[in-house]
Design an enzyme around this catalytic site. Structure first.
Site: not given
Ligand SMILES: Cc1cc2nc3c(=O)[nH]c(=O)nc-3n(C[C@H](O)[C@H](O)[C@H](O)COP(=O)(O)O)c2cc1C
Ligand SMILES: Cc1cc2nc3c(=O)[nH]c(=O)nc-3n(C[C@H](O)[C@H](O)[C@H](O)COP(=O)(O)OP(=O)(O)OC[C@H]3O[C@@H](n4cnc5c(N)ncnc54)[C@H](O)[C@@H]3O)c2cc1C
Ligand code: FES
Lengths: 278, 307
Positions: B44, B129
């Site tokens: 995270k 972010c």
């Molecule tokens: C609840 C949640 C928290 C996230 N927190 C971060 C984060 O702290 N840092 C980051 O680079 N991406 C964060 N993301 C983005 C994910 O790492 C990823 O790039 C994004 O969800 C797309 O991938 P997915 O469709 O497989 O979830 C977060 C995504 C979700 C759903």
């Protein structure tokens, strides 16, 4: 929450039956989950089979804890719970649990001969039933009063079963179709004139806020179990944050049971909440 | 079959990693999936100072997707170095640390201290972010600005030898321009995509569902968008790409690699199914077998576009 006890399993459905208008009880076979579970803990269920919609798992309180099985009591409020209600006996669902921390029971918050008041609103009756059953078995001397709030008579659940256990039940409905008309917290005001050792409550946040306010005024300790919108259920996504005296806590991992006094109720009620009853 | 992949000078046991923010520090998933089999756990995102995060409600489901506005809640760099990292390391997983900052200096300080004190397998710069304001760019996100993207990557590059990955936002007119800036700054790889900005509205109360009004969309809903970003970037840079967005199955992994990714990260699927990593890796292995491929790299960029 004891992480070692959390299981992710395909779990066989023993039954999934409508028990009242819009309400279902699903009984699931799993010795691992049942044997690790305490009253107040919850599981998450994947209703979406292999589909991506609905996507998230549904958090549901553990309603009954058996030797080799456990039950969930749920209200159909949207797509996830509707999909869940269509599962039938002998199919299986993907379950994760037991999750979260249950009601505080060890360490003596409820001494043997004392009185406890249990207050439910809506589907809050689900985990509180497991609590009542546990208290009845382990503390036969304790006087248990179960106060139940619901929208309407059709949604008043589990009364007969509780009474058969020798638990006295008080009922309040919003429309007055069963029991008193009005809020269950009104019944609670009356009931705590004979002071209980502890109040246990689960229901909509606005109701819990009122329970907390009264409990504080009367200096009675109260454990409340809250809903929050959840994604992971295991403390990984930080989605289910709840504002407390000590900053944000996670409802899934630090809760869902909190001491009433630690929650910042104004913020908690303001944050959009999940409840099928409004 | 050999699933190993090399990004920069660093070797990974396989190309299926887990994405920042969806896997905690890894410890939360102990016993639910085999952490030692994960290509890399991206932790995270952390910042120099503790951040409280956004006000709830922070998440809501949308059609085949998840909208979140967590707001980078974290306990800060020092706590991470002293507590979180050692715990994560004890799980036996290979760890990449994701960092963010509200200025270039904060990125530098995080990168420097991490490389010195914990030596992770890699550092991912979260330049994307939607929840942190930045002092060094007029844009909302660093990776909406090619100049600050290049600048931050370049300056971080000088402070550390560790594998450096720049994670980009798809909320831009031309993501290839930003990817080229990260490459020019000296990143070992780019990771794309972070979430797409979106909103959910409760018509009955006439209020936004999220306490923060808007959030980032993830999950299967964004996979087609993410695939296009990866394909476009693949055709414009020479450094490796880590593909992210809506991956649910081993076949999805193959799709990203065919579009030019060297490795992938799974995000939302971990929240839906905490044991998904093992399943996805197994499915991907079976896919390669069926295709008669002996390593993932054989698929890389092999999309038969225009044929
Ligand atoms: C609840 C949640 C928290 C996230 N927190 C971060 C984060 O702290 N840092 C980051 O680079 N991406 C964060 N993301 C983005 C994910 O790492 C990823 O790039 C994004 O969800 C797309 O991938 P997915 O469709 O497989 O979830 C977060 C995504 C979700 C759903
Ligand atoms: C710890 C916990 C225990 C619960 N126990 C019970 C129970 O024993 N019985 C019962 O009937 N209900 C219980 N709930 C509420 C139940 O989880 C929601 O009613 C259910 O998720 C609604 O899903 P849906 O797709 O049918 O509804 P939707 O159409 O998605 O939404 C209907 C309502 O449910 C809420 N909701 C939707 N998804 C979630 C989610 N992932 N997490 C939390 N809330 C959500 C929404 O805010 C909305 O108000 C519990 C919730 C939590 C957090
Ligand atoms: S639901 Fe993910 S942290 Fe509580």
């Amino acid at each position: 929450m004891d992480q070692k006890k959390i299981k992710s399993q395909k779990t066989a459905i023993i039954s999934n039956e409508r028990v009242a208008k819009g309400h279902f009880v699903m009984r699931l076979e799993s010795q691992e989950i049942a044997s690790g579970a305490c009253p107040g803990q919850f599981v998450t269920v994947k209703a979406g089979r292999d589909a991506t919609d609905p996507l998230l798992r549904i958090p549901l309180g553990i309603h009954k804890i058996g030797q080799k099985d456990f039950s969930l009591l749920y209200k159909v409020v949207g797509r996830g719970t509707r999909t869940l209600s269509r599962f039938v006996k002998d199919e299986s669902v993907d379950v994760l649990g037991p999750l979260g921390n249950g009601f505080p029971l060890e360490g003596g918050p409820v001494p043997g001969k004392s009185k406890v008041v249990i207050v439910s609103g809506g589907h809050g009756v689900a985990p509180l039933f497991a609590l009542a059953e546990y208290l009845r078995e382990t503390r036969p001397q304790t006087k248990i009063k179960f106060l139940m709030g619901a929208c309407t008579a059709e949604e008043v659940l589990c009364v007969k079963e509780l009474e058969e256990m020798g638990i006295s039940v008080g009922i309040a409905t919003d429309d007055g179709t069963r029991g008193c008309r009005g809020f269950v917290t009104g019944l609670m005001e009356e009931e705590i004139k004979e002071k209980p050792a502890r109040i246990f409550a689960c229901g909509p946040r606005a109701m819990l806020a009122e329970v907390a306010r009264i409990a504080e005024r009367e200096k009675i300790s109260a454990s409340v179990s809250l809903d929050a919108y959840m994604a992971c259920g295991i403390g990984a996504c930080l989605g289910c944050a709840l504002k407390t005296e000590e900053g944000y806590k996670l409802v899934c991992k630090d809760g869902p049971v909190f001491e009433a006094g630690e929650v910042l109720w104004k913020e908690a009620v303001q944050a959009r909440q999940s409840c099928g009853c409004e | 079959m050999d699933l190993k992949v090399k990004i920069g000078n660093t070797e990974f046991k396989n190309p299926v990693w887990v994405a920042s923010g969806t896997f905690g520090s890894g410890k939360e998933f102990e016993g639910l999936t085999e952490l030692r089999e994960i290509g890399a756990v991206v932790t995270k995102t952390i910042t120099l100072e503790k951040r409280e995060g956004n006000r709830p409600q922070r998440i809501v489901e949308t059609a085949s997707g998840l909208l979140n506005s967590i707001g980078l809640e974290n306990k800060g760099l020092d706590h991470f170095i002293e507590k979180t990292y050692p715990e994560a390391e004890r799980t036996g997983a290979d760890i990449i640390v994701s960092i963010a900052g509200s200025s270039c200096d904060e990125f530098l300080e995080c990168a420097e201290k991490l490389s010195e004190k914990v030596r992770p397998k890699g550092i991912e710069l979260n330049l994307s972010c939607p929840n942190v304001a930045h002092r060094d760019t007029k844009h909302k996100l660093i990776s909406q600005d090619p100049v600050s993207t290049e600048n931050i990557v370049k300056r971080t590059r000088r402070t550390t030898e560790t594998l450096l990955i720049a994670k980009l936002t798809p909320n831009v007119t031309d993501i290839t321009e930003i990817a080229r800036a990260a490459e020019a700054g000296g990143a070992d790889a780019v990771a794309l995509v972070n979430t797409y900005m979106g909103m959910a509205v409760d018509a009955f109360s006439a209020k936004p569902v999220l306490g923060n009004v808007f959030g980032g969309l993830s999950g299967p809903a964004i996979k087609p968008l993410a695939l296009k970003s990866v394909w476009d970037v693949y055709n414009s840079i020479n450094i490796p790409i880590i593909g992210i967005g809506g991956i649910m199955t081993g076949e999805d992994v193959a799709e990203f690699i065919l579009c030019g990714a060297d490795a992938v990260q799974t995000g939302t699927v971990n929240l839906v199914d905490p044991s998904s990593h093992g399943r996805i890796l197994k499915e991907f292995r079976e896919f390669l077998n069926r295709k008669g491929a002996s390593s993932p790299i054989e698929l890389k960029g092999k999309l038969a576009a225009g044929l």
